[in-house]
Design a protein around this motif. Structure first.
Motif, PDB file in Angstrom:
ATOM      1  N   ALA A 294       0.825  -1.203   0.000  1.00 10.12           N
ATOM      2  CA  ALA A 294       0.000   0.000   0.000  1.00 10.12           C
ATOM      3  C   ALA A 294       0.863   1.257   0.000  1.00 10.12           C
ATOM      4  O   ALA A 294       0.549   2.245  -0.683  1.00 10.12           O
ATOM      5  CB  ALA A 294      -0.937  -0.008   1.209  1.00 10.12           C
ATOM      6  N   ALA A 295       1.958   1.239   0.766  1.00 12.95           N
ATOM      7  CA  ALA A 295       2.861   2.391   0.785  1.00 12.95           C
ATOM      8  C   ALA A 295       3.480   2.622  -0.592  1.00 12.95           C
ATOM      9  O   ALA A 295       3.642   3.774  -1.027  1.00 12.95           O
ATOM     10  CB  ALA A 295       3.950   2.171   1.836  1.00 12.95           C
ATOM     11  N   ILE A 296       3.813   1.548  -1.293  1.00 16.98           N
ATOM     12  CA  ILE A 296       4.350   1.658  -2.654  1.00 16.98           C
ATOM     13  C   ILE A 296       3.297   2.247  -3.587  1.00 16.98           C
ATOM     14  O   ILE A 296       3.575   3.151  -4.388  1.00 16.98           O
ATOM     15  CB  ILE A 296       4.820   0.277  -3.158  1.00 16.98           C
ATOM     16  N   ALA A 297       2.065   1.757  -3.473  1.00 18.37           N
ATOM     17  CA  ALA A 297       0.974   2.266  -4.312  1.00 18.37           C
ATOM     18  C   ALA A 297       0.736   3.746  -4.052  1.00 18.37           C
ATOM     19  O   ALA A 297       0.451   4.517  -4.978  1.00 18.37           O
ATOM     20  CB  ALA A 297      -0.299   1.464  -4.055  1.00 18.37           C
ATOM     21  N   ALA A 298       0.852   4.159  -2.785  1.00 13.78           N
ATOM     22  CA  ALA A 298       0.655   5.568  -2.445  1.00 13.78           C
ATOM     23  C   ALA A 298       1.712   6.448  -3.116  1.00 13.78           C
ATOM     24  O   ALA A 298       1.399   7.545  -3.605  1.00 13.78           O
ATOM     25  CB  ALA A 298       0.694   5.745  -0.929  1.00 13.78           C
TER      26      ALA A 298
END
Length: 411
Positions: A294-298
């Motif tokens: 999720a942090a990568i997607a953000a």
């Protein structure tokens, strides 16, 4: 509240709670699920004409319970078991409470039902099908269409899954295996989302009904488990990924890669919610796979343009992710990030190290082709695109990969 959409939303909301109530009292998962489906059909007809009752959940429980009781009584061999089950609960437990009263079953039944549908004795395919049917409220025909199999085949899969969980106690797992069972539930929800976001086969790249259903169910789980970092992270990952869906295809259904998408078409509201959830997830204990993804997607979604993407930070997150999961697909994504930071030739060396673990997978060939093209090796890139196109089962992906290969042949 009398609109068709509102009625459908209400039925989706209450269906797992009603099913949980019946299974908790009577057992007989398969028969209870059939009775709930009959009650849902009756509600869809009656509520559309007469309006939604003051206590819709109580109404559904009363109707489904009556139909299940009638069904059980019709079988002499089951009469004794029904009477024994009835003795376990107060006589008025499943009568509809007055409006405003809270005697209806707890929302926790939704989570208990998810644990049952994702029982470790079932295959992943059976877990997905049973979850969509019992908790998602999709019909067998809808699930079959989503997975591109005949309805009869899906009906058999669901029937076998029901038979396997028959007799399994309707309760949440104990502390000794609770984390493992919750991980299985989240994996099933992620499988449903991924099949919706990037269909593995067929003519459509995106099946929005499955992606939306996965998000809805994950929201329900997070409502019940708001402090679970993995649940928060998974919801964030789904929202941040689905936010790009409108820009992923062109007017003719052609695939548009991330770096070429029109970012003005991304869903900014979903991105804002997803980013807020990422911050929350990372504060809820040690970061696991969903929180890191999720942090990568953000980071991707927060970049106003492709060339503004913070690739060094993305690579750092992938370094942590692959150390914790050893997932070859995560390692393949890390190879792309490595190439964006250190150059395509360095990325190709990382891809080569995955040959044995991802042999024959079209995504390995597609990534290799992309990096070869960036490195200027046109002939090798064209061959890799063609090989990837032959190996994927997705028609939009096949067309996209063939287009990339054709474009290189004309240069």
């Amino acid at each position: 509240m009398n609109s068709e959409a509102s009625v459908e939303d209400l039925l989706r909301l209450h269906a797992p709670q009603v099913l949980g109530a019946l299974v908790r009292r009577y057992g007989h998962f398969g028969e209870a699920e059939d009775a709930v489906q009959e009650a849902l059909l009756a509600a869809a007809r009656q509520w559309a004409e007469q309006g939604v009752p003051d206590n819709p959940r109580g109404w559904l429980i009363r109707v489904a319970s009556r139909r299940l009781t009638d069904q059980l009584r019709s079988d002499e061999a089951r009469r004794k078991r029904e009477e024994e089950a009835a003795q376990l609960s107060p006589r008025d437990t499943f009568t509809a409470p007055a409006p405003g009263e809270s005697r209806a079953p707890s929302d926790d039944d939704t989570l208990t039902l998810l644990f049952l549908c994702c029982h470790p004795g079932l295959s992943a395919a059976a877990q997905v099908a049973l979850t969509l049917r019992a908790v998602g409220g999709l019909t067998t025909a809808e699930i079959a269409r989503a997975h591109l199999v005949p309805e009869a085949t899906m009906a058999q899969r669901i029937s076998r899954a029901k038979a396997k969980v028959k007799g399994v106690p309707f309760r949440q797992p104990g502390p000794e295996d609770r984390d493992q069972r919750l991980a299985a539930v989240l994996q099933v929800l992620y499988l449903i989302f991924n099949e919706g976001y990037t269909a593995t086969s067929g003519s459509a790249l995106h099946r929005s009904d499955l992606a939306r259903e996965a998000i809805r169910l994950t929201r329900a789980v997070r409502t019940l488990l708001p402090e679970e970092g993995a649940v928060t992270g998974l919801l964030a990952l789904m929202l941040l990924t689905e936010a790009r869906s409108a820009a992923r295809t062109g007017p003719h259904g052609e695939l548009i890669p991330l770096d070429e998408q029109d970012r003005s078409r991304w869903d900014r509201r979903a991105i804002e919610e997803g980013c807020a959830l990422v911050e929350k997830a990372l504060s809820q204990g040690s970061a696991g796979a969903y929180q890191l993804q999720a942090a990568i997607a953000a980071l991707h979604d927060e970049a106003a343009r492709a060339d503004h993407t913070d690739w060094p930070q993305i690579l750092g997150l992938y370094d942590i992710l692959v150390r914790r999961t050893r997932d070859p697909m995560a390692e393949l994504s890390r190879a792309v990030a490595f190439a964006m930071v250190h150059g395509p030739r360095a990325g190709l060396a990382e891809v080569a190290s995955l040959e044995d673990r991802l042999a024959g997978h079209h995504r390995l060939d597609a990534v290799r082709a992309h990096l070869l093209e960036r490195a200027g090796d046109t002939e090798a890139a064209q061959a890799a695109y063609q090989l990837a196109a032959k190996r994927t089962l997705s028609i939009p992906e096949t067309r996209y990969l063939q287009m990339r290969a054709a474009r290189l042949s004309s240069t």
